[in-house]
Design a protein around this motif. Structure first.
Motif, PDB file in Angstrom:
ATOM      1  N   SER A  32      36.255 -13.454  23.277  1.00 32.56           N
ATOM      2  CA  SER A  32      35.855 -12.397  22.162  1.00 32.56           C
ATOM      3  C   SER A  32      35.577 -10.722  22.693  1.00 32.56           C
ATOM      4  CB  SER A  32      35.595 -12.691  20.898  1.00 32.56           C
ATOM      5  OG  SER A  32      34.162 -13.089  20.921  1.00 32.56           O
ATOM      6  N   SER A  35      31.440 -11.380  22.269  1.00 33.65           N
ATOM      7  CA  SER A  35      31.119 -13.137  22.819  1.00 33.65           C
ATOM      8  C   SER A  35      30.267 -13.253  24.929  1.00 33.65           C
ATOM      9  CB  SER A  35      31.985 -14.340  22.548  1.00 33.65           C
ATOM     10  OG  SER A  35      31.976 -15.735  23.473  1.00 33.65           O
ATOM     11  N   GLN A  59      37.748  -4.955  30.201  1.00 37.56           N
ATOM     12  CA  GLN A  59      37.197  -5.642  30.405  1.00 37.56           C
ATOM     13  C   GLN A  59      36.285  -6.630  31.474  1.00 37.56           C
ATOM     14  OE1 GLN A  59      37.745 -10.339  28.325  1.00 37.56           O
ATOM     15  NE2 GLN A  59      39.618  -9.193  27.797  1.00 37.56           N
TER      16      GLN A  59
END
Length: 146
Positions: A32, A35, A59
């Motif tokens: 996530s 995370s 990301q």
């Protein structure tokens, strides 16, 4: 690193390395946005270009790809590349963890000829990656023509 020891990542890694499996890439991402646990996100059989299409600009992701190229007119080579993707919209604290995190990923995805650090999809041009793999592979029977 939490999550890297998962059976799914191990199985995907073995599939990419196998001559008998059609899978030729895998992608690992964070579970996530907040995370630190990594998980297998996707696998595929469309090569580096397909892997590049799955990368997320927000990301940090890790790809592992099997690259097959002509060694000369009569033979081919298979080499593996580790892709460390840091999307241009990735949060600063996530970027800061890459140096430590990528070391853990390198241990799990250990057999690769080169590591490609990328933040733009143009960094993953197949011709450029193959040229780097040729250089890393030692003898170049193609006369330096990439």
């Amino acid at each position: 690193m939490s999550g890297l020891e998962s059976p799914e990542i191990a199985a995907a890694y073995e599939a990419v390395r196998s001559d008998k499996d059609p899978a030729n890439w895998l992608l690992i991402s964070h579970a996530s946005a907040t995370s630190n646990q990594l998980k297998l996100t996707k696998t595929g059989s469309g090569g580096l270009s397909e892997l590049a299409g799955e990368l997320d600009d927000a990301q940090v992701q890790y790809g592992y790809v099997r690259v097959e190229y002509a060694n000369d007119s009569e033979s081919t080579r298979v080499k593996f590349a580790l892709i460390v993707w840091i999307g241009e919209n990735t949060r600063v604290m996530r970027k800061a963890r890459v140096s430590v995190e990528s070391g853990d990923v390198r241990r799990v995805l250990g057999h690769h000829s080169i590591q490609v650090n990328a933040s733009d999809r143009t960094d993953l041009d197949e011709k450029d990656v193959v040229a780097r793999l040729r250089k890393a592979g030692g003898a170049d029977y193609n006369g330096g023509r990439g």
